[in-house]
Enzyme design. Structure first.
Site, mmCIF file in Angstrom:
data_model
loop_
_atom_site.group_PDB
_atom_site.id
_atom_site.type_symbol
_atom_site.label_atom_id
_atom_site.label_comp_id
_atom_site.label_asym_id
_atom_site.label_seq_id
_atom_site.Cartn_x
_atom_site.Cartn_y
_atom_site.Cartn_z
ATOM 1 N N CYS A 1 16.297 -30.603 33.934
ATOM 2 C CA CYS A 1 16.614 -32.020 33.701
ATOM 3 C C CYS A 1 16.403 -32.814 34.976
ATOM 4 O O CYS A 1 16.602 -32.313 36.075
ATOM 5 C CB CYS A 1 18.051 -32.185 33.283
ATOM 6 S SG CYS A 1 18.726 -30.768 32.484
ATOM 7 N N GLY B 1 14.528 -35.176 24.095
ATOM 8 C CA GLY B 1 15.389 -35.899 25.048
ATOM 9 C C GLY B 1 16.786 -35.333 25.108
ATOM 10 O O GLY B 1 17.747 -36.035 25.409
#
Ligand SMILES: Cc1cc2nc3c(=O)[nH]c(=O)nc-3n(C[C@H](O)[C@H](O)[C@H](O)COP(=O)(O)O)c2cc1C
Length: 322
Positions: free
Chosen positions: A146, A88
């Site tokens: 992303c 993440g």
């Protein structure tokens, strides 16, 4: 290809030490082997394990405008020939990176490339602007894998127009050499490479991880808390090699090959396919000396082949087709 025998390197009697130098746009490297972002921390973690000066360049963990805590665990799973991660993009944020990590990185003799990521086009250009005058930053690598929060979570790296906008924004905020890192999770990788090349990138690097998942049949639950994650390691090498070959033929910018590179022979496959340089990622987790060994293996190969310069073998793949 037969695995290289390192011990034979000095016995061929052919040529002196070959020149491994490469140029990635304005970025000059003494050899083509870099560590891939997110797999080598901020380099200090490896200082007692390897000679950092052996590396062509060090690419640090992706940096965002604000610190990111990352995803909850479990966030790493081992798979056949690779791993899945859903870290993440945990990182300290650009300001703490500059004040806390750069003073150490600045002292290293290998160039330091900073991998950057953003939730919006504006964030990318702001990070680039803040890094622009920081001493010791040799280049930026822009991670466009992303999700674009403003556009409902579509990755910038899957829409050519968005990839071009991010590239233009970073270019506008920075004088540093600009590498744009491509995602393999697209239908046409060449389209993405052309879009960022036209938007002002100095080089492209590929590939980032392929999206995958793993399930525990006993608990009937996903092995990653995030359910899906990025697949890396030897399992992705054939996909990466194909994409690097396609992109190297389609654009005139330098291409950096990434994906499952573990040995010198892996790296050589990418160089022959047209990559000017390579990055070593997942291999660092189980063999921190992998990148250094690859540098030595490439040297041995060039000596065995009677080649004086690495650049002379780049893109020399003979496909037998036009
Ligand atoms: C744990 C982990 C963290 C990663 N973090 C980043 C990152 O922050 N930014 C980025 O551009 N790529 C990141 N990557 C992708 C790698 O840099 C590389 O593109 C990918 O792992 C494929 O190379 P490999 O098969 O040699 O690992 C990460 C990969 C792993 C395994």
């Amino acid at each position: 290809m037969k695995e290289l025998r390192m011990e034979s390197a000095g016995n061929t009697g052919r040529g002196s030490t070959p020149d491994l130098g490469v140029q990635i746009g304005p970025l000059v490297l003494r050899n083509p082997v870099m560590t891939a972002s997110g797999t080598f921390g901020y380099a200090r973690e490896f200082e007692n394990l390897v000679d950092l000066a052996q590396l062509g360049a060090i690419i640090v963990k992706g940096i965002s405008l604000h610190p990111k805590p990352g995803n909850p665990p479990p966030r790493i799973v081992e798979t056949a020939c690779g791993m899945l991660n859903a870290i993440g993009l945990e990182n300290v944020g650009v300001d703490r990176f500059i004040s806390g990590k750069m003073p150490y990185l600045y002292k290293l003799s290998s160039p330091v490339v900073v991998n950057i990521l953003g939730d919006s086009v504006e964030e990318y250009s702001e990070i680039a602007r803040r890094l622009d005058r920081v001493e010791g930053v040799a280049a930026l690598e822009v991670n466009i894998s992303c999700p674009n929060v403003k556009k409902g979570g579509v990755a910038f790296g899957t829409v050519p127009e968005m990839a071009a906008r991010v590239t233009e924004a970073v270019r506008g905020g920075s004088r540093l050499p600009l590498i744009v890192k491509l995602s393999p999770n697209v239908t046409d990788i060449v389209l993405m490479a052309r879009a960022v090349a036209d938007a002002g990138a100095d080089a492209v690097s590929l590939i980032n991880t392929l999206i995958g998942m793993a399930i525990d049949p006993i608990s009937r639950s996903p092995r990653l808390a995030n359910v899906i994650g990025g697949l890396s390691g030897p399992a992705i090498k054939p996909v990466a090699l194909r994409m690097v070959w396609q992109v190297a033929q389609a654009i005139s910018l330098p291409v950096i090959g990434i994906g499952g590179i573990t040995t010198a022979n892996d790296a050589l496959e990418f160089l022959l396919a047209g990559a000017s340089a390579v990055q070593v990622g997942t291999a660092n987790f189980y063999d921190p000396s992998a990148a250094g060994n690859i540098v030595q293996g490439i040297t041995a190969y060039l000596q065995e082949q009677g080649e004086d310069r690495l650049v002379d073998i780049v893109g020399t793949l003979q496909t037998g087709i036009d």
